[in-house]
Scaffold this motif. Structure first.
Motif, PDB file in Angstrom:
ATOM      1  N   GLU A   5       5.649  -6.993  -4.978  1.00 51.15           N
ATOM      2  CA  GLU A   5       6.658  -6.331  -5.655  1.00 51.15           C
ATOM      3  C   GLU A   5       6.286  -5.002  -5.344  1.00 51.15           C
ATOM      4  N   PHE A   6       7.565  -4.124  -5.586  1.00 52.58           N
ATOM      5  CA  PHE A   6       7.356  -2.818  -5.373  1.00 52.58           C
ATOM      6  C   PHE A   6       7.841  -2.050  -6.700  1.00 52.58           C
ATOM      7  N   CYS A   7       7.255  -0.905  -7.095  1.00 53.85           N
ATOM      8  CA  CYS A   7       7.607  -0.396  -8.467  1.00 53.85           C
ATOM      9  C   CYS A   7       8.309   0.921  -7.960  1.00 53.85           C
ATOM     10  N   ALA A   8       9.770   1.062  -8.210  1.00 56.60           N
ATOM     11  CA  ALA A   8      10.514   1.993  -7.732  1.00 56.60           C
ATOM     12  C   ALA A   8      10.923   2.967  -8.874  1.00 56.60           C
ATOM     13  N   GLU A   9      11.010   4.313  -8.850  1.00 60.38           N
ATOM     14  CA  GLU A   9      11.712   5.145  -9.741  1.00 60.38           C
ATOM     15  C   GLU A   9      12.966   5.521  -9.291  1.00 60.38           C
ATOM     16  N   ASN A  10      13.510   5.206  -8.241  1.00 62.22           N
ATOM     17  CA  ASN A  10      14.763   5.511  -7.755  1.00 62.22           C
ATOM     18  C   ASN A  10      14.977   4.732  -6.517  1.00 62.22           C
ATOM     19  N   VAL A  11      15.953   4.814  -5.735  1.00 67.83           N
ATOM     20  CA  VAL A  11      16.270   4.185  -4.396  1.00 67.83           C
ATOM     21  C   VAL A  11      15.622   4.766  -3.198  1.00 67.83           C
ATOM     22  N   THR A  12      14.967   5.809  -3.294  1.00 65.84           N
ATOM     23  CA  THR A  12      14.648   6.586  -2.195  1.00 65.84           C
ATOM     24  C   THR A  12      13.925   5.704  -1.003  1.00 65.84           C
ATOM     25  N   PHE A  13      12.900   4.900  -1.758  1.00 63.45           N
ATOM     26  CA  PHE A  13      12.070   4.232  -0.616  1.00 63.45           C
ATOM     27  C   PHE A  13      12.377   2.597  -0.652  1.00 63.45           C
ATOM     28  N   LEU A  14      13.410   2.380  -1.458  1.00 62.95           N
ATOM     29  CA  LEU A  14      13.754   1.083  -1.632  1.00 62.95           C
ATOM     30  C   LEU A  14      13.818   0.068  -0.355  1.00 62.95           C
ATOM     31  N   GLU A  15      14.669   0.743   0.509  1.00 66.26           N
ATOM     32  CA  GLU A  15      14.966   0.000   1.731  1.00 66.26           C
ATOM     33  C   GLU A  15      13.855  -0.193   2.595  1.00 66.26           C
ATOM     34  N   LYS A  16      12.984   0.793   2.547  1.00 66.34           N
ATOM     35  CA  LYS A  16      11.668   0.685   3.179  1.00 66.34           C
ATOM     36  C   LYS A  16      10.764  -0.220   2.862  1.00 66.34           C
ATOM     37  N   ALA A  17      10.593  -0.298   1.484  1.00 68.77           N
ATOM     38  CA  ALA A  17       9.759  -1.391   0.697  1.00 68.77           C
ATOM     39  C   ALA A  17      10.516  -2.751   0.982  1.00 68.77           C
ATOM     40  N   PHE A  18      11.678  -2.988   1.196  1.00 67.66           N
ATOM     41  CA  PHE A  18      12.193  -4.417   1.664  1.00 67.66           C
ATOM     42  C   PHE A  18      12.036  -4.773   2.893  1.00 67.66           C
ATOM     43  N   LYS A  19      12.215  -3.863   3.696  1.00 70.96           N
ATOM     44  CA  LYS A  19      11.835  -3.884   5.280  1.00 70.96           C
ATOM     45  C   LYS A  19      10.533  -4.331   5.477  1.00 70.96           C
ATOM     46  N   ALA A  20       9.553  -3.767   4.526  1.00 76.89           N
ATOM     47  CA  ALA A  20       8.137  -4.030   4.689  1.00 76.89           C
ATOM     48  C   ALA A  20       7.754  -5.414   4.049  1.00 76.89           C
ATOM     49  N   GLY A  21       8.861  -5.899   3.343  1.00 74.42           N
ATOM     50  CA  GLY A  21       8.420  -7.359   2.661  1.00 74.42           C
ATOM     51  C   GLY A  21       8.399  -7.392   1.215  1.00 74.42           C
ATOM     52  N   ALA A  22       8.700  -6.429   0.633  1.00 76.70           N
ATOM     53  CA  ALA A  22       8.897  -6.488  -0.940  1.00 76.70           C
ATOM     54  C   ALA A  22       9.850  -7.431  -1.193  1.00 76.70           C
ATOM     55  N   GLN A  23       9.559  -8.313  -2.207  1.00 71.35           N
ATOM     56  CA  GLN A  23      10.685  -9.413  -2.325  1.00 71.35           C
ATOM     57  C   GLN A  23      11.205  -9.217  -3.957  1.00 71.35           C
ATOM     58  N   ARG A  24      10.497  -8.116  -4.524  1.00 71.33           N
ATOM     59  CA  ARG A  24      11.031  -7.942  -6.096  1.00 71.33           C
ATOM     60  C   ARG A  24      10.762  -6.483  -6.330  1.00 71.33           C
ATOM     61  N   VAL A  25      11.615  -5.834  -7.136  1.00 76.63           N
ATOM     62  CA  VAL A  25      11.508  -4.506  -7.430  1.00 76.63           C
ATOM     63  C   VAL A  25      11.420  -4.262  -9.000  1.00 76.63           C
ATOM     64  N   GLU A  26      10.505  -3.657  -9.300  1.00 79.06           N
ATOM     65  CA  GLU A  26      10.517  -3.349 -10.900  1.00 79.06           C
ATOM     66  C   GLU A  26      11.222  -1.798 -10.746  1.00 79.06           C
ATOM     67  N   LEU A  27      12.271  -1.779 -11.299  1.00 79.70           N
ATOM     68  CA  LEU A  27      13.039  -0.565 -11.106  1.00 79.70           C
ATOM     69  C   LEU A  27      12.900   0.348 -12.498  1.00 79.70           C
ATOM     70  N   CYS A  28      12.463   1.529 -12.458  1.00 75.19           N
ATOM     71  CA  CYS A  28      12.165   2.307 -13.661  1.00 75.19           C
ATOM     72  C   CYS A  28      12.372   3.674 -13.341  1.00 75.19           C
ATOM     73  N   ASP A  29      12.466   4.361 -14.380  1.00 79.56           N
ATOM     74  CA  ASP A  29      12.576   5.919 -14.219  1.00 79.56           C
ATOM     75  C   ASP A  29      11.203   6.625 -14.981  1.00 79.56           C
ATOM     76  N   ASN A  30      10.937   7.734 -14.719  1.00 80.57           N
ATOM     77  CA  ASN A  30      10.035   8.471 -15.521  1.00 80.57           C
ATOM     78  C   ASN A  30       8.816   7.700 -15.475  1.00 80.57           C
TER      79      ASN A  30
END
Length: 152
Positions: A5-30
């Motif tokens: 799982e990857f905790c993301a504050e925006n979509v900036t590194f999301l694709e990189k995380a998915f390519k690295a094997g992240a199967q779930r993202v906890e999406l938040c801000d701040n």
């Protein structure tokens, strides 16, 4: 097999995380205040990107930083955020609500869980504010009411 799982504050590194094997993202801000609900646009972009990787998007539902004791107005905001995120196709929510005595706010949680029905729900770090002696019964209540994960 572990789930990454990857905790993301925006979509900036999301694709990189998915390519690295992240199967779930906890999406938040701040993240500096422990995370709040991300914007509609960020949620929409993350859901669209996650589809390409068969990954799940779990959205933080928290209207502000600070404590986890919410007013009726804040609960109404949270319900609207759940409705909008659901319509965008998210897989679940990370949320929590406490009383001023740092116990589960079961009334508020039942309302939020009802709005989250059929989607995954994670109790977020509000759990850490519950006194240690009350945590086992809180875990039992959360499990009995459909919460599938606990962040601590």
């Amino acid at each position: 097999m572990p789930i990454y799982e990857f905790c993301a504050e925006n979509v900036t590194f999301l694709e990189k995380a998915f390519k690295a094997g992240a199967q779930r993202v906890e999406l938040c801000d701040n993240l500096t205040v422990g995370g709040t609900t991300p914007s509609y646009g960020v949620i929409k972009a993350a859901v669209e990107l996650a589809k390409d990787y068969q990954a799940k998007v779990i959205v933080m539902i928290r209207p502000r930083g600070g404590d986890f004791v919410y007013s009726q107005q804040e609960l109404a905001i949270m319900l609207e955020d759940i409705k909008c995120a659901r319509e965008l196709g998210v897989d679940g929510f990370a949320l929590g609500a406490l009383t001023s005595e740092n116990q589960l706010d079961t009334e508020a949680l039942k309302t939020l869980l009802d709005a989250s029905r059929d989607l995954e729900v994670t109790m977020h770090m509000a759990f850490d504010q519950i006194p240690k002696a009350a945590q086992p019964s809180a875990i039992h209540w959360l499990k009995e009411n459909g919460v599938t994960r606990l962040l601590t």
